[in-house]
Design an enzyme around this catalytic site. Sequence first.
Site, PDB file in Angstrom:
ATOM      1  N   HIS A   1       3.372  50.611 -65.234  1.00  0.00           N
ATOM      2  CA  HIS A   1       2.090  49.946 -65.496  1.00  0.00           C
ATOM      3  C   HIS A   1       1.014  50.993 -65.819  1.00  0.00           C
ATOM      4  O   HIS A   1      -0.023  51.047 -65.166  1.00  0.00           O
ATOM      5  CB  HIS A   1       1.646  49.123 -64.284  1.00  0.00           C
ATOM      6  CG  HIS A   1       2.413  47.860 -64.083  1.00  0.00           C
ATOM      7  ND1 HIS A   1       2.283  47.070 -62.966  1.00  0.00           N
ATOM      8  CD2 HIS A   1       3.330  47.232 -64.874  1.00  0.00           C
ATOM      9  CE1 HIS A   1       3.076  46.008 -63.059  1.00  0.00           C
ATOM     10  NE2 HIS A   1       3.728  46.100 -64.224  1.00  0.00           N
TER      11      HIS A   1
ATOM     12  N   ASP B   1       7.076  44.628 -57.322  1.00  0.00           N
ATOM     13  CA  ASP B   1       7.094  45.998 -57.858  1.00  0.00           C
ATOM     14  C   ASP B   1       8.373  46.723 -57.457  1.00  0.00           C
ATOM     15  O   ASP B   1       9.052  47.312 -58.293  1.00  0.00           O
ATOM     16  CB  ASP B   1       5.892  46.800 -57.342  1.00  0.00           C
ATOM     17  CG  ASP B   1       4.646  46.634 -58.192  1.00  0.00           C
ATOM     18  OD1 ASP B   1       4.732  46.054 -59.278  1.00  0.00           O
ATOM     19  OD2 ASP B   1       3.576  47.091 -57.750  1.00  0.00           O
TER      20      ASP B   1
ATOM     21  N   ILE C   1      -8.348  44.059 -57.804  1.00  0.00           N
ATOM     22  CA  ILE C   1      -9.230  45.195 -58.002  1.00  0.00           C
ATOM     23  C   ILE C   1     -10.689  44.792 -58.183  1.00  0.00           C
ATOM     24  O   ILE C   1     -11.595  45.466 -57.715  1.00  0.00           O
ATOM     25  CB  ILE C   1      -8.745  46.041 -59.192  1.00  0.00           C
ATOM     26  CG1 ILE C   1      -9.645  47.270 -59.353  1.00  0.00           C
ATOM     27  CG2 ILE C   1      -8.709  45.225 -60.463  1.00  0.00           C
ATOM     28  CD1 ILE C   1      -9.779  48.094 -58.124  1.00  0.00           C
ATOM     29  N   THR C   2     -10.926  43.660 -58.834  1.00  0.00           N
ATOM     30  CA  THR C   2     -12.314  43.231 -58.988  1.00  0.00           C
ATOM     31  C   THR C   2     -12.929  42.936 -57.620  1.00  0.00           C
ATOM     32  O   THR C   2     -14.129  43.134 -57.430  1.00  0.00           O
ATOM     33  CB  THR C   2     -12.410  41.980 -59.873  1.00  0.00           C
ATOM     34  OG1 THR C   2     -11.441  41.021 -59.439  1.00  0.00           O
ATOM     35  CG2 THR C   2     -12.140  42.313 -61.323  1.00  0.00           C
TER      36      THR C   2
END
Length: 492
Positions: free
Chosen positions: A87, A191, A408-409
């Site tokens: 990523h 992941d 993340i935001t």
Amino acid sequence: MAPRSWRWWPWTAWPRTRPPPSESTQSFHQQFSTQEQTPQICVVGSGPAGFYTAQHLLKHHSQAHVDIYEKQLVPFGLVRFGVAPDHPEVKNVINTFTRTAHSDRCAFHGNVVVGRDVTVQELRDAYHAVVLSYGAEDHRGLEIPGEELPGVLSARAFVGWYNGLPENRKLAPDLSCDTAVVLGQGNVALDVARILLTPPEYLEKTDITEAALGALRQSQVKTVWIVGRRGPLQVAFTIKELREMIQLPGTRPILDPADFLGLQDRIKEVPRPRKRLTELLLQAATEKPGVAEAARRASASRAWGLRFFRSPQQVLPSPDGRRAAGIRLAVTRLEGVGEATRAVPTGAVEDLPCGLVLSSIGYKSRPIDPSVPFDPKLGVIPNMEGRVVDVPGLYCSGWVKRGPTGVITTTMTDSFVTGQILLQDLKAGLLPSGPRPGYAAIKALLGSRGVWPVSFSDWEKLDAEEVSRGQGAGKPREKLLDPQEMLRLLGR
């Protein structure tokens, strides 16, 4: 220093640009720009929470100086050590953080362990304000019999291993088994499952460590089960991560249509992101694939599956008792509705043979210093909007402030709120007045204790070395794993 499911890891939701400041924020900035005082502020942790907090303080106070302390020799926390190597686009935020670090009012001090090399009280004495942004650097234990057996690892350690976290460089997971089980159904779980099953040739041009790539080339793992104690409507991964799994080359999904009975009607009322995610799960589980997709799946040599309504009860040992050979799962059913839905055991159990168990049930923060309040149950520093309870001048942001959740935001917004609260307190005269020595005092303390801080320009030398080492293999970088080697390269 922040380890990030960002539920890591929806680092996929990383914003490309900052939202424009509001008018009130702009006027707030202007009020500060006329002040003569230079507030000395330090941030502990150089992951996203730390850098976003620093960015906000520098942007909205034209005189403030921010020092960022980091226990690793290198910056960026989970952007470097958490984001999956396949990523790379998510790591572009490093460019934003680098611009912050290049400010003449910002300094990075790596290789400094707060709570050991310097105390929080010593930082508070040297600065007008201290912000703790050191993340959630531990994992939640399974707390079941057998979890100490070889073959049982935390997903956090496994991710740290393939991403070059120095403390995990010697992990050496045994990938000689046919089946692996991942406990948890968040983005971290997907992941690690994806990395286990991705054909190694697809990872060769990423920044995965050479040691991990070599181990994955020899891996015998053919099937990965991703186990959750609740159902399809409660999975914690994102649609992007699920789509990647469904489309993963050389693999086929194993989904039981019975797990999805009646779901079509129940998803009509759920929020749109959850609805789209569940629809994709339903499609993968119940719809007959097209000719091309059917042929792809038929030729696949590896498989992954989602097991719902299963809770780990015991890791089963091999006959000689020397390693994990399976896991006993309690069959569960759901009680409650909405956010209150919880899994309760039915009394039935099933045993799932496997040689590798990866626990991905969450992260937790650690207390950093005896002088800092800490809630061990919630795994956070008690705070009000980022103000640490009963400790004036001490703040927190990120996962250590609100727990290891969110995209993340969420971390960006959260960090901006802490920065704004700190500046409000500064303006209101709630922080110490008069000059503070800042790093000058801490540098003297560290020198007397034999600690060698690493600067951002030092990091850029290490960065150049990593990029150089990667070029020969066509990789963006070959990460340095040994702190002693890093210090030697810096002439220490």
